[in-house]
Design a protein around this motif. Structure first.
Motif, PDB file in Angstrom:
ATOM      1  N   LEU A 245      30.744  35.085  13.250  1.00 59.01           N
ATOM      2  CA  LEU A 245      29.966  36.289  12.937  1.00 59.01           C
ATOM      3  C   LEU A 245      30.802  37.552  13.072  1.00 59.01           C
ATOM      4  O   LEU A 245      30.582  38.535  12.348  1.00 59.01           O
ATOM      5  N   LYS A 246      31.755  37.534  14.002  1.00 58.33           N
ATOM      6  CA  LYS A 246      32.605  38.703  14.218  1.00 58.33           C
ATOM      7  C   LYS A 246      33.407  39.043  12.968  1.00 58.33           C
ATOM      8  O   LYS A 246      33.698  40.209  12.705  1.00 58.33           O
ATOM      9  N   THR A 247      33.766  38.007  12.187  1.00 61.29           N
ATOM     10  CA  THR A 247      34.526  38.257  10.951  1.00 61.29           C
ATOM     11  C   THR A 247      33.660  38.907   9.875  1.00 61.29           C
ATOM     12  O   THR A 247      34.185  39.394   8.867  1.00 61.29           O
ATOM     13  N   CYS A 248      32.337  38.906  10.086  1.00 60.27           N
ATOM     14  CA  CYS A 248      31.420  39.470   9.092  1.00 60.27           C
ATOM     15  C   CYS A 248      30.957  40.884   9.434  1.00 60.27           C
ATOM     16  O   CYS A 248      30.257  41.508   8.632  1.00 60.27           O
ATOM     17  N   THR A 249      31.290  41.362  10.634  1.00 57.73           N
ATOM     18  CA  THR A 249      30.730  42.642  11.082  1.00 57.73           C
ATOM     19  C   THR A 249      31.124  43.811  10.187  1.00 57.73           C
ATOM     20  O   THR A 249      30.310  44.691   9.905  1.00 57.73           O
ATOM     21  N   SER A 250      32.376  43.824   9.722  1.00 52.97           N
ATOM     22  CA  SER A 250      32.823  44.908   8.851  1.00 52.97           C
ATOM     23  C   SER A 250      32.023  44.930   7.560  1.00 52.97           C
ATOM     24  O   SER A 250      31.522  45.981   7.126  1.00 52.97           O
ATOM     25  N   HIS A 251      31.885  43.755   6.959  1.00 54.64           N
ATOM     26  CA  HIS A 251      31.161  43.670   5.697  1.00 54.64           C
ATOM     27  C   HIS A 251      29.690  44.007   5.874  1.00 54.64           C
ATOM     28  O   HIS A 251      29.105  44.753   5.068  1.00 54.64           O
ATOM     29  N   LEU A 291      33.162  56.485   5.872  1.00 52.83           N
ATOM     30  CA  LEU A 291      33.004  55.499   6.939  1.00 52.83           C
ATOM     31  C   LEU A 291      33.661  54.165   6.617  1.00 52.83           C
ATOM     32  O   LEU A 291      34.047  53.432   7.535  1.00 52.83           O
ATOM     33  N   ASN A 292      33.807  53.846   5.354  1.00 51.89           N
ATOM     34  CA  ASN A 292      34.366  52.542   4.984  1.00 51.89           C
ATOM     35  C   ASN A 292      35.750  52.283   5.577  1.00 51.89           C
ATOM     36  O   ASN A 292      35.986  51.223   6.167  1.00 51.89           O
ATOM     37  N   PRO A 293      36.725  53.207   5.429  1.00 50.63           N
ATOM     38  CA  PRO A 293      38.044  52.932   6.013  1.00 50.63           C
ATOM     39  C   PRO A 293      38.017  52.867   7.530  1.00 50.63           C
ATOM     40  O   PRO A 293      38.787  52.123   8.146  1.00 50.63           O
ATOM     41  N   ILE A 294      37.118  53.631   8.169  1.00 56.09           N
ATOM     42  CA  ILE A 294      37.000  53.590   9.629  1.00 56.09           C
ATOM     43  C   ILE A 294      36.504  52.222  10.068  1.00 56.09           C
ATOM     44  O   ILE A 294      37.041  51.604  11.000  1.00 56.09           O
ATOM     45  N   ILE A 295      35.489  51.724   9.383  1.00 52.66           N
ATOM     46  CA  ILE A 295      34.895  50.435   9.747  1.00 52.66           C
ATOM     47  C   ILE A 295      35.906  49.309   9.582  1.00 52.66           C
ATOM     48  O   ILE A 295      36.091  48.474  10.478  1.00 52.66           O
ATOM     49  N   TYR A 296      36.585  49.268   8.434  1.00 50.91           N
ATOM     50  CA  TYR A 296      37.544  48.187   8.222  1.00 50.91           C
ATOM     51  C   TYR A 296      38.779  48.348   9.109  1.00 50.91           C
ATOM     52  O   TYR A 296      39.398  47.362   9.496  1.00 50.91           O
ATOM     53  N   GLY A 297      39.131  49.589   9.419  1.00 50.33           N
ATOM     54  CA  GLY A 297      40.288  49.795  10.279  1.00 50.33           C
ATOM     55  C   GLY A 297      40.033  49.405  11.720  1.00 50.33           C
ATOM     56  O   GLY A 297      40.901  48.868  12.403  1.00 50.33           O
ATOM     57  N   LEU A 298      38.781  49.641  12.206  1.00 52.99           N
ATOM     58  CA  LEU A 298      38.467  49.400  13.615  1.00 52.99           C
ATOM     59  C   LEU A 298      37.894  48.015  13.869  1.00 52.99           C
ATOM     60  O   LEU A 298      38.055  47.470  14.962  1.00 52.99           O
ATOM     61  N   GLN A 299      37.212  47.431  12.875  1.00 52.20           N
ATOM     62  CA  GLN A 299      36.529  46.163  13.110  1.00 52.20           C
ATOM     63  C   GLN A 299      37.287  44.956  12.554  1.00 52.20           C
ATOM     64  O   GLN A 299      36.898  43.828  12.834  1.00 52.20           O
ATOM     65  N   THR A 300      38.317  45.177  11.773  1.00 56.69           N
ATOM     66  CA  THR A 300      39.115  44.062  11.269  1.00 56.69           C
ATOM     67  C   THR A 300      40.380  43.969  12.105  1.00 56.69           C
ATOM     68  O   THR A 300      41.245  44.849  12.039  1.00 56.69           O
TER      69      THR A 300
END
Length: 323
Positions: A245-251, A291-300
């Motif tokens: 599930l952690k791999t799905c949090t960004s998406h 927010l998209n680059p922040i989310i993928y940068g911090l959660q991936t």
């Protein structure tokens, strides 16, 4: 408006206005501060999405199909913000509310095409997550760079076709009454409703486009996560479920940011005051781009680690240069 009056007086059935007037945010105090805020949003969006693309491109370990989708998503965000934000600031901060007929249609085409491409990109990323979680041992065999690139190309073509059809049908309309667009940009709905001849084809394509761009991608994504949930229910340990599930949090975060505000506004929009609806819709349009680059940068995790490595190399280079 003399050209309109003369055209009607001569019984000309098609009236093409020289310009439209974009009118929104009327009566809101200190609205200029809002557009100064949008300037900072635009700068942050450009820097964030550009940095995300650079990190993935420079790191040779980030070459999976998922990362191609992330780069395409960041690229689409960059195009979307560059198409919308500068013109938005120019219109409302510098009071350039007049926009020529052709420029308005071009503005509409690019903004809506990139908006549709964002929704379709989320479908591509959800497809990648489904295969990665449901078929972890055969993931590399089932998905390839060629498949992801083919999906991206198909969805770009689909987005262009849908929006080009919708914008093209506007050219058949006669604008013999008002040229004032009650929106913050050249939005399709407010523009075609200004027409004074048969609006049926435009109304049909508007509903069809909303289904194809909003509801079909959302239905596919919800169905994808239902499949993921069913697959994870068979997983033996809770730790493995949480790891997947952690791999799905960004998406999932991007899906929520993109779809939930739009669904809320279009569902309850009639009960919201016009100015409040316009501000809400504008925020729902521009905030995901930031927010998209922040989310993928911090959660991936792999992208975060890659960014740390690049910053570390840069710091070491500066230290060695000083010596």
């Amino acid at each position: 408006m003399e050209f309109l009056n003369s055209a009607v007086g001569k019984n000309i059935t098609f009236v093409k206005p020289a310009y439209f007037i974009i009118s929104a945010f009327n009566g809101i105090a200190n609205i200029r501060y809002y557009f100064v805020f949008l300037c900072f949003i635009y700068i942050f969006s450009v820097v964030g999405n550009t940095l995300l693309m650079i990190v993935i491109i420079l790191d040779h370990t980030l070459r999976g199909p998922k990362h191609i989708g992330v780069v395409n998503f960041a690229f689409t965000d960059l195009l979307s913000s560059s198409a919308l934000m500068p013109k938005l600031v120019d219109i409302f901060l510098f009071n350039h509310h007049h926009i020529s007929y052709n420029d308005c249609l071009a503005f509409m085409f690019f903004c809506l095409t990139f908006f549709a491409a964002q929704a379709f990109n989320l479908v591509v990323l959800s497809f990648d997550r489904v295969l990665a979680i449901m078929y972890p041992l055969h993931y590399q065999m089932r998905i390839s760079h060629k498949l992801i690139l083919s999906l991206i190309a198909f969805f770009w073509l689909l987005a262009i076709t849908i929006i080009l059809t919708a914008v093209g049908l506007l050219t058949r309309l006669s604008f013999c009454d008002s040229v004032v667009i009650q929106s913050f940009f050249c939005d399709h709905g407010p523009v075609y409703r200004l027409g004074c001849n048969d609006l049926t084809p435009n109304r049909v394509i508007a509903h069809l486009a909303s289904v194809l761009v909003l509801w079909v991608p959302l239905a596919f994504i919800v169905g994808s996560y239902c499949c993921i949930g069913y697959s994870l229910s068979k997983t033996v340990t809770c730790r493995e479920r949480l790891k997947a599930l952690k791999t799905c949090t960004s998406h999932l975060s991007l899906v929520a940011i993109y779809f939930l505000p739009a669904l809320f506004i279009f569902t309850f929009g009639s009960t919201i005051l016009p100015n409040a609806r316009t501000v809400s819709l504008s925020l729902a349009t521009v905030m995901p781009l930031t927010l998209n680059p922040i989310i993928y940068g911090l959660q991936t995790q792999e992208i975060k680690e890659s960014l740390k490595k690049l910053l570390k190399v840069k710091m070491q280079f500066k230290i060695s240069a000083k010596k």
